[in-house]
Design an enzyme around this catalytic site. Structure first.
Site, short mmCIF file in Angstrom:
data_model
loop_
_atom_site.label_atom_id
_atom_site.label_comp_id
_atom_site.label_asym_id
_atom_site.label_seq_id
_atom_site.Cartn_x
_atom_site.Cartn_y
_atom_site.Cartn_z
N HIS A 1 0.80 -1.23 -0.15
CA HIS A 1 0.07 0.21 0.12
C HIS A 1 0.66 1.20 0.00
O HIS A 1 0.25 2.26 -0.22
CB HIS A 1 -0.94 0.13 1.07
CG HIS A 1 -0.19 0.37 2.42
ND1 HIS A 1 0.43 -0.59 3.06
CD2 HIS A 1 0.04 1.42 2.97
CE1 HIS A 1 0.93 -0.15 4.41
NE2 HIS A 1 0.79 1.20 4.38
C1 UD1 Z 1 -2.26 5.95 5.17
C2 UD1 Z 1 -0.91 6.29 5.81
C3 UD1 Z 1 0.32 5.09 6.19
C4 UD1 Z 1 -0.35 4.16 6.48
C5 UD1 Z 1 -1.48 3.67 5.86
C6 UD1 Z 1 -1.85 2.41 6.53
C7 UD1 Z 1 -0.56 8.80 5.55
C8 UD1 Z 1 0.13 9.78 4.76
N1 UD1 Z 1 -0.45 7.55 5.10
O1 UD1 Z 1 -1.92 5.50 3.91
O2 UD1 Z 1 1.44 5.91 6.59
O3 UD1 Z 1 0.71 3.00 6.04
O4 UD1 Z 1 -2.54 4.47 5.78
O5 UD1 Z 1 -2.78 1.65 5.63
O6 UD1 Z 1 -1.05 9.03 6.49
N2 UD1 Z 1 -9.24 4.52 0.87
C9 UD1 Z 1 -10.38 4.13 0.82
N3 UD1 Z 1 -11.15 3.52 1.84
C10 UD1 Z 1 -10.51 3.64 3.06
C11 UD1 Z 1 -9.29 4.29 3.28
C12 UD1 Z 1 -8.73 4.59 2.06
O7 UD1 Z 1 -10.97 3.76 -0.22
O8 UD1 Z 1 -11.22 3.10 4.01
C13 UD1 Z 1 -8.64 5.18 -0.21
C14 UD1 Z 1 -9.10 6.59 -0.69
O9 UD1 Z 1 -9.18 6.72 -1.73
C15 UD1 Z 1 -7.77 7.23 -0.26
C16 UD1 Z 1 -6.60 6.34 -0.66
O10 UD1 Z 1 -7.23 4.84 0.01
O11 UD1 Z 1 -7.56 8.38 -1.09
C17 UD1 Z 1 -5.52 6.38 0.50
O12 UD1 Z 1 -5.91 6.48 1.73
P1 UD1 Z 1 -4.87 7.51 2.63
O13 UD1 Z 1 -5.27 7.39 3.91
O14 UD1 Z 1 -4.58 8.65 2.09
O15 UD1 Z 1 -3.51 6.82 2.69
P2 UD1 Z 1 -2.90 5.29 2.61
O16 UD1 Z 1 -2.40 4.79 1.50
O17 UD1 Z 1 -4.07 4.62 3.23
N1 UDP Z 2 -4.04 -5.48 8.70
C1 UDP Z 2 -5.11 -5.91 8.75
N2 UDP Z 2 -5.85 -6.22 7.88
C2 UDP Z 2 -5.31 -6.23 6.51
C3 UDP Z 2 -3.78 -5.95 6.39
C4 UDP Z 2 -3.30 -5.35 7.38
O1 UDP Z 2 -5.51 -6.04 9.97
O2 UDP Z 2 -5.90 -6.65 5.66
C5 UDP Z 2 -2.97 -5.24 10.02
C6 UDP Z 2 -1.65 -5.78 9.79
O3 UDP Z 2 -1.76 -6.95 10.76
C7 UDP Z 2 -0.95 -4.45 10.82
C8 UDP Z 2 -1.61 -3.30 10.17
O4 UDP Z 2 -2.92 -3.68 9.69
O5 UDP Z 2 -1.24 -4.76 12.22
C9 UDP Z 2 -0.72 -2.74 9.39
O6 UDP Z 2 -1.43 -1.65 8.76
P1 UDP Z 2 -0.79 -1.16 7.43
O7 UDP Z 2 -0.26 -2.04 6.60
O8 UDP Z 2 -2.04 -0.63 6.61
O9 UDP Z 2 -0.15 0.10 7.56
P2 UDP Z 2 1.37 0.41 8.37
O10 UDP Z 2 1.77 -0.43 9.46
O11 UDP Z 2 2.43 0.37 6.73
O12 UDP Z 2 1.45 1.99 8.52
#
Ligand code: UD1
Ligand code: UDP
Length: 366
Positions: free
Chosen positions: A212
């Protein structure tokens, strides 16, 4: 004492679950000195399987405030969150604001509090990738600097802070271990098999993969290399990937076909089930690369650097970037069981009481 917790993204729900539970236990043991926790959910993640499922499965108290601010550009998201969190802080006047990790919600919570001279406690402090292009690196550096108390998961994190002169800043630096390790220990016995893999024969093992990270998903060349590497690995061993919504969108946008077992994002209890049973992990997630270690699994880190350097140093994790040859050859090496397992089982992330230590600190520092 009043603590206001600001969370918004998936990993923060998992981290906060452990501290909320420690607060509850503290309150039961100390009825005359309770901590009143109010949760603010910024709305950064909002799908049922990116948000609500964690509150339900992990028994996280219901948010007192749900701001509904997700999507959009970094500036818009962080700015809107900042404005709304400030309003909540002015109303609630907490003693501490508790933030986790390195997302936009982390920075918005910390900045809103710091501007109002409310003390900020940062859990998972001191981590550095030394890649200032990462939004997470910007968020964590800024958050650390405006916090009053920092809770570091590792010795490396403490050293990073010392190297940046933190000993002179009058900030409380504590090494407490990793709240994600607390979570892994506590929830493992509650693991649940995801129904979305019912059709798979996993008796020969499988590879668990998540992607991601913006630097991978938003760059067509990098994403394309990862896709072809995972497609190739899948021919040898099933690759199971709970697909992050960001990655889903980008695969569609770039017209890339990931021929692995794609499933919707799953809850933590299901994730723990897969972590405990997979052969190895391939991920660009910060949390998942550590969880691989908690479950004695090697991890291919699909990034060019990592904050969790101790796992690379001890031979459990491998930085393979997005190079197809490197990903597949290292993956095949793990499958051939050529690597020593002696790297596992070291106490790198504490003893499972990190959350308890955070709560004890806040209680003593009122
Ligand atoms: C965010 C965090 C990242 C973290 C990740 C965990 C920042 C800058 N990034 O990244 O550090 O590792 O979360 O997963 O804060 N979206 C959906 N549904 C959701 C959530 C997101 O459709 O429930 C889509 C939206 O279009 C959004 C895109 O995913 O624009 C990205 O979501 P965003 O929270 O901006 O960044 P992540 O890549 O999730
Ligand atoms: N995770 C989860 N379901 C998923 C993918 C990840 O519960 O489908 C959990 C994972 O086990 C970990 C956390 O989400 O505890 C990590 O989140 P993510 O990878 O989104 O973010 P990051 O750690 O990179 O910030």
């Amino acid at each position: 004492m009043k603590v206001l917790t600001v969370i918004g993204a998936r990993p923060q729900f998992i981290k906060a679950a452990t501290v909320s539970r420690a607060i509850k236990e503290h309150n039961e043991e100390n009825p005359d000195r309770t901590i009143n926790e109010i949760i603010v959910h910024t709305g950064q993640h909002y799908d049922m399987n990116m948000s609500d499922i964690f509150f339900e499965e992990m028994d996280i108290p219901k948010p007192g405030y749900s701001l509904g601010i997700g999507g959009g550009t970094h500036g818009a998201m962080t700015g809107q969150q900042l404005e709304q969190i400030e309003k909540v802080l002015l109303k609630e006047q907490p003693d501490w604001v508790l933030v986790y990790g390195d997302t936009n919600s982390t920075l918005a919570g910390a900045l809103a509090a710091s501007k109002l001279h409310i003390k900020v406690a940062h859990v998972e402090a001191g981590l550095r990738s030394f890649n200032m292009k990462m939004p997470e690196e910007q968020n964590r550096i800024l958050t650390d600097r405006i916090s009053s108390a920092l809770f570091c998961p590792t010795q490396t994190a403490v050293k990073n802070l010392e190297a940046e002169g933190y000993s002179n800043f009058g900030i409380d630096i504590n090494i407490v271990g990793d709240v994600m390790y607390d979570a892994a220990l506590f929830y493992t016995e509650r693991a649940v098999k995801p129904s979305s893999i019912d059709d798979l024969d996993l008796s020969d093992g499988f590879v668990l993969s998540t992607i991601h990270r913006a630097e991978n998903t938003d760059d067509r060349d990098r994403l394309s290399e990862i896709v072809s590497a995972l497609n190739q690995l899948h021919l040898e061993r099933p690759v199971v990937m709970p697909l992050h919504p960001r990655t889903k969108k980008k695969l569609e946008e770039f017209g890339l076909k990931l021929n692995v077992k794609l499933i919707d994002p799953i809850g933590y209890l299901e994730m723990v089930y897969l972590l405990a049973r997979c052969t190895f992990v391939a991920s660009d997630s910060g949390g998942v690369q550590k969880e691989a270690y908690f479950f004695n699994k090697h991890c291919l880190v699909l990034r060019d650097e990592t904050e969790w350097v101790e796992l690379v140093d001890n031979g459990s994790n491998f930085i393979v970037g997005t190079n197809k040859e490197l990903i597949t050859s290292k993956g095949e090496e793990i499958l051939r069981k050529e690597l020593p397992g002696s790297c596992f089982g070291q106490n790198l992330y504490g003893t499972g009481d990190a959350a308890k230590q955070v709560v004890a600190f806040l209680n003593n520092k009122k």
